[in-house]
Structure formats: structure tokens, C-alpha cells
Design a protein around this motif. Structure first.
Motif, short mmCIF file in Angstrom:
data_model
loop_
_atom_site.label_atom_id
_atom_site.label_comp_id
_atom_site.label_asym_id
_atom_site.label_seq_id
_atom_site.Cartn_x
_atom_site.Cartn_y
_atom_site.Cartn_z
N SER A 40 14.22 7.97 -28.32
CA SER A 40 15.23 7.88 -27.43
C SER A 40 16.72 7.73 -28.38
CB SER A 40 15.31 6.64 -26.39
OG SER A 40 15.48 5.47 -27.18
N TYR A 42 21.16 6.77 -27.99
CA TYR A 42 22.02 6.07 -27.10
C TYR A 42 23.11 7.27 -26.71
CZ TYR A 42 20.72 1.21 -27.33
OH TYR A 42 19.85 0.07 -27.24
N ARG A 43 23.27 7.54 -25.69
CA ARG A 43 24.20 8.88 -25.30
C ARG A 43 25.21 8.00 -24.72
NH1 ARG A 43 25.18 10.47 -20.16
NH2 ARG A 43 23.48 9.58 -19.22
N ASP A 45 28.50 7.84 -22.07
CA ASP A 45 28.79 8.25 -20.78
C ASP A 45 30.28 8.60 -20.81
OD1 ASP A 45 29.96 5.98 -20.21
OD2 ASP A 45 28.52 5.50 -18.53
N TYR A 49 30.45 4.07 -22.25
CA TYR A 49 29.25 3.09 -22.39
C TYR A 49 27.75 3.89 -22.88
CZ TYR A 49 32.14 -0.18 -19.34
OH TYR A 49 33.06 -0.82 -19.09
N LEU A 51 24.34 4.53 -23.44
CA LEU A 51 23.04 4.43 -22.31
C LEU A 51 21.95 5.26 -23.16
CD1 LEU A 51 24.50 6.15 -19.25
CD2 LEU A 51 24.34 3.84 -19.36
N ARG A 52 20.70 4.28 -23.02
CA ARG A 52 19.42 4.44 -23.95
C ARG A 52 18.93 5.78 -23.04
NH1 ARG A 52 15.74 0.63 -27.09
NH2 ARG A 52 14.49 2.33 -27.84
N THR A 53 18.83 7.00 -23.56
CA THR A 53 18.21 8.34 -23.11
C THR A 53 17.15 8.54 -23.76
OG1 THR A 53 20.56 8.58 -22.42
CG2 THR A 53 19.23 10.50 -22.35
N GLU A 104 22.21 -1.59 -24.81
CA GLU A 104 22.58 -0.67 -23.80
C GLU A 104 23.42 -1.20 -22.77
OE1 GLU A 104 20.25 2.30 -20.50
OE2 GLU A 104 19.09 0.65 -21.71
N GLY A 105 24.43 -0.34 -22.48
CA GLY A 105 25.50 -0.86 -21.57
C GLY A 105 26.76 -1.27 -22.33
N ARG A 107 30.11 -1.19 -24.33
CA ARG A 107 31.36 -0.09 -24.47
C ARG A 107 31.41 0.14 -25.81
NH1 ARG A 107 35.53 1.11 -20.59
NH2 ARG A 107 36.89 2.43 -21.43
#
Length: 109
Positions: A40, A42-43, A45, A49, A51-53, A104-105, A107
Motif C-alpha cells: 500500500s 499513503y495517498r 486526499d 490527510y 490515507l493508506r491505499t 493514517e489520518g 494531516r
């Protein structure tokens, strides 16, 4: 590029391309591997923030990774469960290059 005089050189340098993949290129350092050997990234958003994708790694070396653009299939731990299709990153998504200190989450921008 002309190769005149190549036979007079003692050593020549060549790069051999033995595999060709099409996908999204990200730094190899952006990849995160979990305990199930799933990758995965971290994207970031639109609100900034992380987000683990999940991603599908098609090819990689010590510098870059080529990622698939379609949804990622996730097999459940329960044998009776259905395989889920989860969306992955898309072209122009921003990813965290060094995710070691990110949660994750968080900022990031």
C-alpha cells in the motif's frame, strides 16, 4: 545514436530492458508492506490527510515501483468470504514518499 568506433573500445556500457510494464510510477520508498505481504501507499486526499491505499505492484527495483491502475483484489481471511475489489491510486494522486513517520489520518499538507 551512431556507434562508430565501438570496436576500438575495450569496455562498452549497455542497458538491457528485459521487462516492460505499463502503470503508475512511484518512488520505491513510498511502498508499505503489511503482515500479509500486501503493498500500500499513503495517498494524500484533497484535504491534506494521509490515507493508506492498497496498490498492486507490477514491477520494482531499488528506485521506483510500477503500480497497476485497476482495483486491487483483497482476499478475506475467512475462506467463506468474498474477494473484495478496492479502488487504488489514480494518475495525479499525490503519495507520501517517506511514510516511516506517517500514521493514517495524519494531516501532511
Amino acid at each position: 545514436e551512431e556507434l562508430s568506433g565501438w570496436h576500438q573500445k575495450r569496455y562498452n556500457s549497455y542497458e538491457l530492458v528485459y521487462q516492460r510494464q505499463e502503470g503508475l510510477i512511484v518512488p520505491e520508498s513510498a511502498l508499505i508492506m503489511d503482515e500479509n505481504h500486501m503493498f500500500s501507499v499513503y495517498r494524500i486526499d484533497v484535504n491534506g490527510y494521509a490515507l493508506r491505499t492498497p496498490v498492486q505492484v507490477l514491477a520494482r527495483d531499488e528506485h521506483i515501483a510500477v503500480l497497476g491502475t485497476g482495483p486491487v483484489s483483497v482476499v478475506p481471511a475467512d475462506p467463506e468470504g468474498e474477494v473484495m475489489q478496492i479502488p487504488t491510486i489514480r494518475q495525479f494522486d499525490e503519495v507520501v514518499e517517506n511514510p516511516e513517520s506517517i500514521v493514517e489520518g495524519q494531516r501532511v499538507r
